[in-house]
Design an enzyme around this catalytic site. Sequence first.
Site, short mmCIF file in Angstrom:
data_model
loop_
_atom_site.label_atom_id
_atom_site.label_comp_id
_atom_site.label_asym_id
_atom_site.label_seq_id
_atom_site.Cartn_x
_atom_site.Cartn_y
_atom_site.Cartn_z
N LYS A 97 0.82 -1.21 0.00
CA LYS A 97 0.00 0.00 0.00
C LYS A 97 0.85 1.26 0.00
O LYS A 97 0.46 2.26 -0.61
CB LYS A 97 -0.96 0.01 1.18
CG LYS A 97 -0.32 0.04 2.55
CD LYS A 97 -1.38 -0.05 3.65
CE LYS A 97 -0.74 -0.09 5.02
NZ LYS A 97 0.02 1.12 5.33
N THR A 98 2.02 1.23 0.64
CA THR A 98 2.88 2.42 0.63
C THR A 98 3.37 2.69 -0.79
O THR A 98 3.42 3.84 -1.24
CB THR A 98 4.08 2.24 1.58
OG1 THR A 98 3.59 1.95 2.89
CG2 THR A 98 4.92 3.50 1.63
N ASP B 229 -3.92 7.06 4.68
CA ASP B 229 -3.41 5.71 4.93
C ASP B 229 -4.03 5.17 6.22
O ASP B 229 -4.48 5.94 7.07
CB ASP B 229 -1.88 5.79 5.06
CG ASP B 229 -1.22 4.42 5.02
OD1 ASP B 229 -1.91 3.43 4.72
OD2 ASP B 229 -0.01 4.35 5.29
N GLU B 230 -4.03 3.85 6.40
CA GLU B 230 -4.52 3.19 7.62
C GLU B 230 -5.90 3.73 8.02
O GLU B 230 -6.17 4.06 9.18
CB GLU B 230 -3.53 3.41 8.78
CG GLU B 230 -2.11 2.97 8.50
CD GLU B 230 -1.94 1.45 8.49
OE1 GLU B 230 -2.95 0.73 8.55
OE2 GLU B 230 -0.80 0.99 8.39
N GLN C 86 -6.73 -5.14 10.41
CA GLN C 86 -5.62 -4.63 11.20
C GLN C 86 -6.04 -3.48 12.11
O GLN C 86 -5.20 -2.71 12.58
CB GLN C 86 -4.48 -4.16 10.28
CG GLN C 86 -3.84 -5.29 9.50
CD GLN C 86 -2.62 -4.84 8.75
OE1 GLN C 86 -1.56 -4.60 9.32
NE2 GLN C 86 -2.75 -4.71 7.43
N ARG D 252 3.70 -9.75 10.75
CA ARG D 252 4.98 -9.01 10.84
C ARG D 252 6.13 -9.90 10.34
O ARG D 252 7.22 -9.40 10.06
CB ARG D 252 5.32 -8.62 12.30
CG ARG D 252 4.34 -7.69 13.02
CD ARG D 252 3.92 -6.50 12.21
NE ARG D 252 2.69 -6.78 11.50
CZ ARG D 252 2.28 -6.13 10.40
NH1 ARG D 252 3.02 -5.19 9.88
NH2 ARG D 252 1.15 -6.44 9.82
#
Length: 706
Positions: free
Chosen positions: A34-35, A220-221, A251, A594
């Site tokens: 996504k970044t 974002d997020e 998340q 992670r």
Amino acid sequence: MNKYDINSLNEEQKKALYATDGVVLVTAGAGSGKTRLLTHRICYLLTEKHVSPYNILAITFTNKATNEMKERVHEMCNLNVWISTFHSMCVRILRQEIDFLDGYDKNFTIISESDRDRIVKEICKELELEDDDISKIEHHIDNIKNGGLDIENYFAELMRYGNANMLKKYQTAVFKYEERLRANNSLDFDDLLNKTLFLFQNYPEVLNRYANRFQYVLVDEFQDTNLVQYKLIKMLVSVHHNLFVVGDEDQCIYSWRGANFHNIFNLKKDFDNVQVFKLERNYRSSKNILNLANNVISNNKERLEKKLWTEKDDGLPPVVYSAFDERDEALFIANEIEKLCDEGYSYSDFAVLMRLNALSRPIEEGLLAYNIPYRIYGGQKFFERAEIKILLAYISIFVNKKDDISLLKVINFPKRGIGDVAISNLKTEAEGSVLDYLLSEKFKFSKYYKKLENFVETYRKLSEKLFTLSLYDFAKNLIKDFHIDIEYAGKDEESINRMRNIDSFLSSVKEFEAENENATFSDYLAGVMLRSDQDEISDDGYVSVSTVHAVKGLEFRVVFVIGLEEGIFPLSRAMNMPSEMEEERRLMYVAITRAEEKIYLTHATKRYMYGKSNYETDSRFLKELGIVDKKAKVETNRKKDDFFVDEKDEEPFDSGLKVGDIVFHNRFGEGKVIDISDDGIVGKIDFSDSVKELMLNMAKLEKLEG
């Protein structure tokens, strides 16, 4: 230089990239790039759509993500746009616009959580409330600010059903809290959002300035937005209606501080013709790790259907370790890290993740036993240390002269004979700002003048240098002129450590000044207050020992998820609360995703916590992950009948060693066995420079003749 290249995106990312107009929702799974999508979209708007950098706003949730996006955009298209966290964005707006609000000016300071606790405690004392009421009042403050609510309306609604007399006292306490902050020209963390929203709602000229400017807003997020943040976004796009949000409800792990993943669903209700894209391809983890993540999160009901996949190979199988107790668990982890480092891994490749901070102590002891460098995150941070808080408070009174909250922290440090009674009397004498009073002619007639004369004169002289010296030189002068260096000049270890921390503080000021042109102490203080756990984590040769919350958005080659027992992970309070259990499951999903290459899942049969030892039950998540039959499903590094000692008749593990034996270890050298635990598992070895506790069933010890 990493040039902007659309062909580096996959097909789903490209579809989302090209949808430039209107409202776009991208549901992006963990590790799905996504970044990369966000930064390419910004560059696409700049280079292909010829949008001015001035007209783009990108909002992230951590300083780490902000800095990464800024660097990538600059590298790819050599342009800079406004990229910041929500709170940093609001600080920037408030520095320009807060004069619209009575009692505030642009030099406002941001108080810490501990400051808030102290203020509420003082107010409770004034109102003759009990200590138990402190947390209740803070709960009401959180509810009001996270919801962007009016204080009177909020309590009026509660009084329809609750104890009106007590609620009136709580309402008075909340009003007093707000008045105290205003008198000090101070804001708490939530005020940054709320005051900005209030400006937008009540001063159209302020809203229009920003809504007209930002033709394109990217967030974002998005799953971590609370109600106030959602309202801010809607108002910012009220003119151009171009909104691009990336989120993953799987998340969302911050509902305890107001985050509401339902904003993802609300988006489709509140805006017309919302375009939705899914990113399910994962670039981070192996198939085995993704299978675990997909298995556990599929048990949640409130989510959009998606399944992570990857073109990577299966990778290493997950490892489940059934420890006898927390020491066994810790030494197993240390031993595995040591073995993998021998194979070429670095310490910074490892993360030990836990649901509760209370699990960290045995892990620390285990890592110390193997001489493994580590850092703890999610606990006390550098800027929360006593000596650093003193320095921040000293700087704050030069930035914001109304900041009596900070003044009263430093007025008797170093000791000046000003105790609680004197402070109370000074407040009464001042009838307003205590610092203004100390600097006035009137103060010369106070009985406290002689005690504080040197403090006042030092303050006056340093004030004249605030805008002529660099930030670094001013901070150095402050430490010297107020004799803070003398206060910590002792030879004991504590004093030496405090002076080291002060040196590190000065280094942080110097770095901030170098990285931020025309930086002010207002900017520096705001930056400190807005730091998150992730800002502390760095790739510098240490194992990261952390809560799951603190590592969201990060990745490690090897991850240990520990304490997988009912009541610990998931927490006991979630057992009868479906919504809280889903949040616990999302935390598990975040912990698993992670990991890039290898994941360990550990649980103990017996664990000592909160002053007592309890027998534990395996976490339900082990079953949900697809790990039912440990022998069939995963590699298990321990057989019960090898060295699992229970309360009955099983024999201790026999390493073939006894106290007095001389052994050789390939890392620590030659040593002598000085103790072996009753279960035979742990040996205490005296090496030439230190004593280590090692797991005798795993440590590669060669017995020497002697």
